[in-house]
Design a protein around this motif. Sequence first.
Motif, PDB file in Angstrom:
ATOM      1  N   ARG A 128       6.499  11.215 -11.403  1.00 22.29           N
ATOM      2  CA  ARG A 128       6.290  11.765 -10.062  1.00 22.29           C
ATOM      3  C   ARG A 128       5.489  13.059 -10.138  1.00 22.29           C
ATOM      4  O   ARG A 128       4.587  13.296  -9.342  1.00 22.29           O
ATOM      5  CB  ARG A 128       7.621  12.020  -9.364  1.00 22.29           C
ATOM      6  CG  ARG A 128       7.463  12.454  -7.912  1.00 22.29           C
ATOM      7  CD  ARG A 128       8.797  12.715  -7.231  1.00 22.29           C
ATOM      8  NE  ARG A 128       9.646  11.528  -7.256  1.00 22.29           N
ATOM      9  CZ  ARG A 128      10.869  11.484  -6.734  1.00 22.29           C
ATOM     10  NH1 ARG A 128      11.387  12.570  -6.171  1.00 22.29           N
ATOM     11  NH2 ARG A 128      11.578  10.376  -6.783  1.00 22.29           N
ATOM     12  N   GLN A 182       9.350   7.532  -3.347  1.00 23.35           N
ATOM     13  CA  GLN A 182       8.538   8.751  -3.364  1.00 23.35           C
ATOM     14  C   GLN A 182       7.536   8.743  -4.512  1.00 23.35           C
ATOM     15  O   GLN A 182       6.363   9.113  -4.325  1.00 23.35           O
ATOM     16  CB  GLN A 182       9.447   9.978  -3.473  1.00 23.35           C
ATOM     17  CG  GLN A 182      10.195  10.303  -2.198  1.00 23.35           C
ATOM     18  CD  GLN A 182      10.881  11.649  -2.274  1.00 23.35           C
ATOM     19  OE1 GLN A 182      10.245  12.681  -2.445  1.00 23.35           O
ATOM     20  NE2 GLN A 182      12.199  11.653  -2.161  1.00 23.35           N
ATOM     21  N   THR A 183       7.970   8.330  -5.707  1.00 29.89           N
ATOM     22  CA  THR A 183       7.058   8.285  -6.843  1.00 29.89           C
ATOM     23  C   THR A 183       5.968   7.244  -6.616  1.00 29.89           C
ATOM     24  O   THR A 183       4.782   7.492  -6.877  1.00 29.89           O
ATOM     25  CB  THR A 183       7.825   7.961  -8.136  1.00 29.89           C
ATOM     26  OG1 THR A 183       8.872   8.922  -8.323  1.00 29.89           O
ATOM     27  CG2 THR A 183       6.897   7.990  -9.337  1.00 29.89           C
ATOM     28  N   VAL A 223      13.760   8.256   3.770  1.00 24.21           N
ATOM     29  CA  VAL A 223      12.694   8.721   2.891  1.00 24.21           C
ATOM     30  C   VAL A 223      11.828   7.553   2.443  1.00 24.21           C
ATOM     31  O   VAL A 223      10.597   7.649   2.405  1.00 24.21           O
ATOM     32  CB  VAL A 223      13.283   9.453   1.666  1.00 24.21           C
ATOM     33  CG1 VAL A 223      12.185   9.779   0.655  1.00 24.21           C
ATOM     34  CG2 VAL A 223      13.984  10.730   2.092  1.00 24.21           C
ATOM     35  N   HIS A 224      12.449   6.434   2.104  1.00 24.12           N
ATOM     36  CA  HIS A 224      11.705   5.235   1.715  1.00 24.12           C
ATOM     37  C   HIS A 224      10.804   4.782   2.865  1.00 24.12           C
ATOM     38  O   HIS A 224       9.619   4.494   2.672  1.00 24.12           O
ATOM     39  CB  HIS A 224      12.701   4.133   1.338  1.00 24.12           C
ATOM     40  CG  HIS A 224      12.055   2.890   0.794  1.00 24.12           C
ATOM     41  ND1 HIS A 224      12.624   2.142  -0.215  1.00 24.12           N
ATOM     42  CD2 HIS A 224      10.902   2.247   1.116  1.00 24.12           C
ATOM     43  CE1 HIS A 224      11.842   1.112  -0.495  1.00 24.12           C
ATOM     44  NE2 HIS A 224      10.795   1.147   0.312  1.00 24.12           N
ATOM     45  N   ALA A 227       7.848   7.221   3.318  1.00 22.16           N
ATOM     46  CA  ALA A 227       6.844   7.043   2.278  1.00 22.16           C
ATOM     47  C   ALA A 227       6.034   5.774   2.526  1.00 22.16           C
ATOM     48  O   ALA A 227       4.804   5.756   2.401  1.00 22.16           O
ATOM     49  CB  ALA A 227       7.515   6.990   0.905  1.00 22.16           C
ATOM     50  N   ILE A 281      11.126  18.693   1.526  1.00 25.98           N
ATOM     51  CA  ILE A 281      10.418  17.496   1.065  1.00 25.98           C
ATOM     52  C   ILE A 281      10.621  16.340   2.037  1.00 25.98           C
ATOM     53  O   ILE A 281       9.668  15.668   2.453  1.00 25.98           O
ATOM     54  CB  ILE A 281      10.883  17.106  -0.347  1.00 25.98           C
ATOM     55  CG1 ILE A 281      10.447  18.169  -1.353  1.00 25.98           C
ATOM     56  CG2 ILE A 281      10.318  15.738  -0.743  1.00 25.98           C
ATOM     57  CD1 ILE A 281      10.875  17.894  -2.774  1.00 25.98           C
ATOM     58  N   LYS A 282      11.872  16.093   2.422  1.00 24.61           N
ATOM     59  CA  LYS A 282      12.148  15.030   3.390  1.00 24.61           C
ATOM     60  C   LYS A 282      11.478  15.319   4.725  1.00 24.61           C
ATOM     61  O   LYS A 282      10.998  14.407   5.404  1.00 24.61           O
ATOM     62  CB  LYS A 282      13.653  14.866   3.568  1.00 24.61           C
ATOM     63  CG  LYS A 282      14.370  14.308   2.349  1.00 24.61           C
ATOM     64  CD  LYS A 282      15.867  14.148   2.608  1.00 24.61           C
ATOM     65  CE  LYS A 282      16.573  13.575   1.389  1.00 24.61           C
ATOM     66  NZ  LYS A 282      18.036  13.430   1.616  1.00 24.61           N
ATOM     67  N   TRP A 285       7.703  14.330   4.445  1.00 25.37           N
ATOM     68  CA  TRP A 285       7.505  12.887   4.523  1.00 25.37           C
ATOM     69  C   TRP A 285       7.738  12.388   5.949  1.00 25.37           C
ATOM     70  O   TRP A 285       6.971  11.568   6.470  1.00 25.37           O
ATOM     71  CB  TRP A 285       8.459  12.168   3.571  1.00 25.37           C
ATOM     72  CG  TRP A 285       8.038  12.166   2.132  1.00 25.37           C
ATOM     73  CD1 TRP A 285       8.658  12.810   1.103  1.00 25.37           C
ATOM     74  CD2 TRP A 285       6.905  11.506   1.558  1.00 25.37           C
ATOM     75  NE1 TRP A 285       7.986  12.588  -0.077  1.00 25.37           N
ATOM     76  CE2 TRP A 285       6.916  11.783   0.169  1.00 25.37           C
ATOM     77  CE3 TRP A 285       5.888  10.697   2.069  1.00 25.37           C
ATOM     78  CZ2 TRP A 285       5.953  11.295  -0.706  1.00 25.37           C
ATOM     79  CZ3 TRP A 285       4.935  10.198   1.205  1.00 25.37           C
ATOM     80  CH2 TRP A 285       4.959  10.492  -0.163  1.00 25.37           C
TER      81      TRP A 285
END
Length: 354
Positions: A128, A182-183, A223-224, A227, A281-282, A285
């Motif tokens: 990542r 995320q990665t 989050v998924h 992304a 971070i969340k 996104w």
Amino acid sequence: MRKRSNYRWLAATGITCVLVTACASPARPAGPEKEPRKTISCYFGTSQPWFTKQQAEDGSFADDDGKPDIATTCLVALSLLGDGSTMRAGPDKVIIKKAVGWLRKIQRADGTFATGVGSASTEPNSTRQHALATYTLVEAAGLSEYRLLWNYTTPAVNALLARRDQDGGWRSDPSQPHGDAQTTALAALACMSARFFDHAAPEQPSNRDLMRWFDEHPAATGVHAAAELSCRHVAGQASGQLASGQLATAQPAIAQPTTARLAIERLADLVLAEATIGDPIKCLWASNALYVAGGKHWQTWQAKLKPLTSITEMDADSDHFGSVEPAGGQGRTSTTALRFLTMQSYYRYSRLIR
């Protein structure tokens, strides 16, 4: 390289004034275009005071531990590139150029990055982190039209592709049983950015192929979903203004709604249900994804983002002038960069997510 026009808007007032104005005038996402959208540069006319003060002589940025940090350095560079400066122009060009120069210095022969020296490096070999560094170099090279930098981005992209799993995803840590959203998203964005700037590495997969992992892994978290929605938009598979047409996906979770609009709404519902401004971070996104979704989802999220429009320390006598209070386990500098990136999608469409 295809031509892009650069229009620079110099704000006469500070960040807060610009963002408060944006609250009263909600942005609408741009519709899909066959040709690349023009690059819009929008910066505030003066260098960011916190970043200027925090950058080390070698160009790196450290977080609260005081050690040079790859992720923090990349986030700062991306936030300034998103704000309109490049390695050639803009109030933050010196900061960006020094940060990119440091990334070049710590790049190893195999294209990866480490803060240690040679084989003695103790830097965790996080995929990542490597994807973030690669994305930063590609954006800096493309937006700055800096040809020399492609000599460094090509091995970085190749190293990233070499780490791709057979199912099309990327895992941040080799010990993980499978890839994560995320990665995979960061890696895909780095590859798609290279193609956008007409500098795809040899044997690089198509945008559609880069979305294969998302096709086969239904989003189960916010989050998924965020992304996925961000990546599908960049890949040309989704747009907040599409009223019909299917997403190129086989994932069961969105296969039943036959229109792109319904598929986007399903993902946006999941993002909004879990989105929080407490985790930088969340929050980033979610902001990119909900801007793409537009409509009621973006309007609802805008209301939740309003507390962030005046969070920068504006007291010039403060030791923290120009920074943001740490949040979500992030340090002060990385939190500041993440908040700036979030606000860029808020008051205008960030040129880093096209």
